[in-house]
Enzyme design. Structure first.
Site, PDB file in Angstrom:
ATOM      1  N   ASN A   8       0.894  -1.187   0.039  1.00 40.13           N
ATOM      2  CA  ASN A   8       0.259  -0.062  -0.120  1.00 40.13           C
ATOM      3  C   ASN A   8       0.778   1.256  -0.031  1.00 40.13           C
ATOM      4  O   ASN A   8       1.434   1.497   1.052  1.00 40.13           O
ATOM      5  CB  ASN A   8      -0.730  -0.294   1.172  1.00 40.13           C
ATOM      6  N   ARG A  50      -2.592  -2.255  -3.314  1.00 35.90           N
ATOM      7  CA  ARG A  50      -3.774  -1.370  -3.216  1.00 35.90           C
ATOM      8  C   ARG A  50      -3.870  -0.367  -4.057  1.00 35.90           C
ATOM      9  O   ARG A  50      -2.895   0.484  -4.357  1.00 35.90           O
ATOM     10  CB  ARG A  50      -3.638  -0.662  -1.820  1.00 35.90           C
ATOM     11  N   HIS A  91     -17.332   3.165   7.249  1.00 30.87           N
ATOM     12  CA  HIS A  91     -15.856   3.220   7.427  1.00 30.87           C
ATOM     13  C   HIS A  91     -15.500   4.803   7.905  1.00 30.87           C
ATOM     14  O   HIS A  91     -15.279   5.723   7.201  1.00 30.87           O
ATOM     15  CB  HIS A  91     -15.287   3.048   6.106  1.00 30.87           C
ATOM     16  N   GLY A 119     -10.643   3.004  12.041  1.00 30.78           N
ATOM     17  CA  GLY A 119     -10.085   3.547  13.374  1.00 30.78           C
ATOM     18  C   GLY A 119     -11.070   4.136  14.410  1.00 30.78           C
ATOM     19  O   GLY A 119     -10.918   3.672  15.580  1.00 30.78           O
ATOM     20  N   ILE A 120     -12.066   4.899  13.822  1.00 30.36           N
ATOM     21  CA  ILE A 120     -12.785   5.613  14.712  1.00 30.36           C
ATOM     22  C   ILE A 120     -14.134   4.730  14.915  1.00 30.36           C
ATOM     23  O   ILE A 120     -14.527   4.549  16.184  1.00 30.36           O
ATOM     24  CB  ILE A 120     -13.094   7.002  14.175  1.00 30.36           C
ATOM     25  N   GLY A 121     -14.663   4.045  14.067  1.00 30.68           N
ATOM     26  CA  GLY A 121     -16.012   3.263  14.012  1.00 30.68           C
ATOM     27  C   GLY A 121     -15.473   1.978  14.879  1.00 30.68           C
ATOM     28  O   GLY A 121     -16.421   1.391  15.547  1.00 30.68           O
ATOM     29  N   GLU A 140      -8.575  -4.450   5.138  1.00 27.40           N
ATOM     30  CA  GLU A 140      -8.268  -4.383   3.568  1.00 27.40           C
ATOM     31  C   GLU A 140      -6.969  -5.108   2.966  1.00 27.40           C
ATOM     32  O   GLU A 140      -7.051  -5.566   1.968  1.00 27.40           O
ATOM     33  CB  GLU A 140      -7.943  -2.791   3.259  1.00 27.40           C
TER      34      GLU A 140
END
Ligand code: ADP
Length: 400
Positions: A9, A93, A208, A328-330, A379
């Site tokens: 990535n 990616r 996301h 990250g936040i979710g 991912e």
């Protein structure tokens, strides 16, 4: 000797990698790491699955290693540090696959030049994503490489969800809604049936929420609509990106504030979002810990815009069976999930506070009309699965 798949990535200043061993559903992460600060003070670190450092290097301040130098170092590390593993393929990616690529593709020189044509659609990401592919094609042409796209999952959307209300001549130039974070959504679409098979076959909105944030409406695991459009600056506010904006604002910035395209790009991509509104930080953790009014204003705007988008995507689906929080936040912020779920009670969402604080996976009550989940995305694993599947297909063809 066992086979290994590397997943790369490549961003503007870092090259992240993961190594997976095994086959089919049993793919396992063995090593991950990155070369970061490629143009300023490059550092390489690789850790095994237990977090133990298995490779480390620093080049010092002012050294410009670049993508090619980072890749050389990584290839040497992989060749000497793989032990009993044999590198059989590399998955990348790649942010943009345009209209042409609705699934991953094995890359050769011809495909690479087709992917080069999408640079104008994603100038901040596509050139960096393609750099290691180009370098590896030169250095190890026999090594199979597979490009996996952030846009591909959304190609299933109906035409009306992909269109802007612009004249045909502009649409025909490729100015349309593509949607991004597709590899994350595809991973969640594959994971959700193991949590809630009935809802997974129905109408689901996935949130996301990371530094980059977007939302996707899915029916039976296929993308129906998404909050991001032509570029990854659309939709929700993000760490430093503004999200959806009245296009008239751009004209105002040009005409009245005399800003040029690069200045506007910097404003919209790097100085807006949580950072711009709070004036404090782009990092949700820092904002949640801050008692300054700017921090609360930024979080409230973020949650408000998520709520508006949730209503819009539920309308695109004609109803709602499940909601999934990820990234990250979710995955990590119970406070943000709670705020979003409270705003969405009208949709039939009833939060289980204790389950939410415990991190889920199910964070809605048994009586909730919509089931709500916190599920980690992956991912890299999605890219490794695609790469392996592509190699297996090539094997079948070769032996068939
Ligand atoms: P990227 O889009 O760069 O992959 P991530 O998915 O890693 O981003 O998400 C980064 C965001 O997640 C940051 O805003 C960070 O503050 C937030 N985050 C990570 N852990 C927590 C946590 N425990 N509570 C709140 N926010 C968190």
């Amino acid at each position: 000797m066992s086979d290994a798949i590397a997943v790369l990535n490549a961003g503007s200043s870092s090259l992240k990698f993961s190594l997976f061993a095994g086959h089919g559903d049993a793919l396992e992460l063995t090593v991950r790491g990155q070369v970061e600060a490629l143009h300023t003070a490059p550092r390489f670190v690789a850790k095994d699955r237990h977090g133990k450092i298995v490779g480390e290097e620093s080049w010092g301040d002012g050294v410009k290693l670049g993508h090619d130098g980072a890749l050389d170092h990584l290839v040497t590390f992989l060749r000497t540090g793989l032990g009993e593993q044999l590198l059989t393929g590399v998955g990348h990616r790649v942010v943009h696959g345009g209209l042409e690529y609705s699934r991953p593709v094995r890359v050769d020189a011809k495909v690479l030049s087709a992917l080069d044509r999408y640079v104008p659609l994603a100038p901040l990401h596509q050139p960096h994503n393609l750099a290691p592919i180009r370098a590896l094609l030169g250095r190890a042409p026999e090594l199979p490489q597979v490009a996996c796209f952030d846009t591909a999952f959304h190609r299933a959307q109906p035409e009306v969800a992909q269109a802007f209300a612009l004249p045909r001549s502009i649409t025909d130039r490729g100015v349309r809604r593509y949607g991004f974070h597709g590899l994350s959504y595809e991973y969640i679409a594959q994971a959700l049936p193991t949590y809630d098979a009935k809802a997974a076959a129905g109408r689901v909105v996935v949130l996301h929420l990371g530094n980059g944030s977007s939302m996707c409406a899915m029916t039976n695991g296929r993308s129906v609509a998404s909050s991001m459009g032509f570029t990854a600056v659309d939709g929700l506010p993000m760490g430093t990106r503004c999200g959806s904006l009245d296009p008239g604002v751009i004209l105002y910035l040009l005409d009245e504030l005399k800003m040029d395209a690069r200045g506007i790009e910097k404003l919209l991509y790097q100085q807006s979002g949580l950072l711009g509104v709070s004036g404090i930080s782009s990092d949700m953790r820092a904002l949640l810990e801050s008692d300054q009014p700017g921090a609360k204003a930024a979080i409230d705007l973020y949650a408000y815009r998520i709520g508006r988008e949730l209503g819009s995507l539920a309308a695109a689906l004609g109803g709602l069976d499940a909601v999934v929080f990820t990234a990250g936040i979710g995955e990590n912020s119970a406070a943000l999930r709670e705020q979003v779920c409270r705003n969405a009670r009208w949709l039939g969402i009833e939060l289980d506070e204790a389950a939410n604080v415990a991190g889920g996976p199910r964070i809605s009550t048994g009586a909730s009309g919509v089931s709500v989940w916190a599920i980690p995305t992956n991912e890299e694993l999605m890219i490794a699965r695609h790469t392996l599947a592509m190699l297996d297909r090539a094997d079948v063809r070769a032996s068939g």
